[in-house]
Enzyme design. Structure first.
Site, PDB file in Angstrom:
ATOM      1  CE1 TYR A 118      10.379  -0.752   0.226  1.00  0.00           C
ATOM      2  CE2 TYR A 118       9.498  -2.979  -0.633  1.00  0.00           C
ATOM      3  CZ  TYR A 118      10.096  -1.728  -0.962  1.00  0.00           C
ATOM      4  OH  TYR A 118      10.481  -1.567  -2.195  1.00  0.00           O
ATOM      5  CB  ALA A 142      22.015   2.205 -14.613  1.00  0.00           C
TER       6      ALA A 142
END
Length: 395
Positions: free
Chosen positions: A209, A15
């Site tokens: 993944y 962020a």
């Protein structure tokens, strides 16, 4: 309005670095304060869905994320016990111009830090902030060394335990969800597919993944439990505890967990979306303050949207400030544009935990329904996520 504006950003995570570049590209003079001695991230993976990828592309970081992240083909749901596939969602077909990607968190932080510095952002390390003061003056921060610094525009990208969030909203006790999560990375075999696989079981699930060109396998495993677990990203656990928790899962999962050597463990807590994201005007000495990302709306990791929401927030905050005549108008517009969407994502992530952890007959019925829907109308199932993945804050 941002030309020459002095901005202080707390935190050099996803962020903070994204909003720093976004503001600097619009003419602001941005300084990022980070409490760590260096900008690093422990090993962990992130999923950057198209709604986040379009922000990186708009910020001129499209080629960087292309090099750092793997393109995803699909998200698959599997029955954890039998090891049979329940559903496949072809996310690779969502947005060719902003594809779904798997990226190592450290690689994303690196490219964002390079991008921020290239835009003129100053990053200062070892800057621990003990207090943020708001009132009839510009925002002030107090460092661990006791120094007081007056800021123009102060942005809190300092995560779950944000000092600025507390200054805006007061202290709020989070709710322990009775879920604990392990995260780890193991070497991957040469045949690992570019797919996020979710193995579901009674009271637990595991997500896997590939990362870094398929050389690594990212694993996040979640278990429901009654005993309290600390909300910390640095707590480590015995790998045997992880193996025992998933001992009744299929051989594929158990084989992965046999390779785990040093997993991290953290408790999952539900934090309310902040009621107040910003302040401005006379109360803030003419400029103001705002929070974004986990500081504004912490989300559980069951929709893989934490980092992506931070990317969206960063773009909208910079865009709102640049397109309004006053800080007050820009900051108010930022919260108005983001609040409802953030709340919807947080709620959807919370619901996903229940869907993954069904047991007995409800699980059998749910899996049967998903298999049928996937066989008859897979596009319709994927279309249910248009509100999430098809959202482009840059457009």
């Amino acid at each position: 309005m941002l030309i020459g504006a002095k901005v202080t950003v707390l935190g050099a995570g996803v962020a903070g670095l994204t909003v720093a570049r976004a503001l600097a590209l619009r003419g602001a003079e941005v300084t990022v304060l980070e409490q760590a001695a260096e900008i690093t991230e422990v090993g962990a993976g992130l999923q950057i869905s198209p709604n986040g990828a379009c922000v990186l592309k708009a910020l001129g970081l499209g080629e960087a994320i292309e090099a750092a992240g793997m393109r995803a083909e699909a998200v698959e749901l599997w029955d954890g016990g039998s090891g049979t596939r329940v559903l496949r969602l072809d996310v690779g077909k969502l947005q060719p111009g902003a594809p779904y990607r798997f990226v190592h968190r450290a690689d994303l932080i690196d490219l964002l830090a390079v991008g921020a510095r290239e835009a003129g952002v100053q990053i200062r390390l070892l800057q621990r902030i003990d207090k943020v003061t708001l009132g009839a003056h510009p925002p002030r921060i107090t460092t661990a060394q006791g120094a007081e610094v007056e800021c123009g525009l102060l942005i809190g990208a300092d995560g779950l335990h944000s000092r600025l969030r507390e200054a805006l909203n007061g202290a709020v006790a989070p709710f322990f969800t009775h879920h604990a999560a392990w995260r780890t990375v193991i070497p991957a075999g040469p045949d690992i597919p570019p797919v996020a696989q979710v193995f579901m079981g009674a009271g637990r699930h595991l997500v896997s993944y590939p990362l870094r060109g398929g050389t690594l396998r990212n694993i996040v495993a979640v278990e429901e439990r009654h005993r309290w677990v600390e909300e910390s990203w640095s707590l480590r656990d015995d790998p045997m505890a992880l193996r025992i928790a998933f001992r009744d899962f299929c051989p594929t999962v158990r084989g992965w967990l046999e390779q785990v050597e040093d997993p991290y463990l953290w408790g999952l807590f539900r934090h309310p979306v902040a009621k107040r994201w910003q302040t401005s005007g006379p109360e803030a000495g003419g400029w103001g303050a705002a929070i974004l990302g986990d500081a504004a709306h912490p989300t559980l990791p069951f929709l893989a949207q934490g980092a992506v929401m931070a990317l969206e927030d960063a773009w909208v905050l910079a865009d709102a400030l640049a397109s309004h005549d006053t800080p007050a108008a820009g900051l108010a517009a930022y919260q108005q544009r983001r609040e409802a969407r953030a709340a919807r994502v947080v709620d959807a992530a919370t619901r996903n935990a229940r869907h993954y952890h069904l047991a007995g007959l409800p699980r059998a019925v749910a899996h049967l329904g998903l298999r049928a829907a996937g066989a008859v109308a897979p596009g319709r199932l994927l279309g249910q996520f248009d509100w999430l993945y098809g959202y482009d804050v840059t457009g």
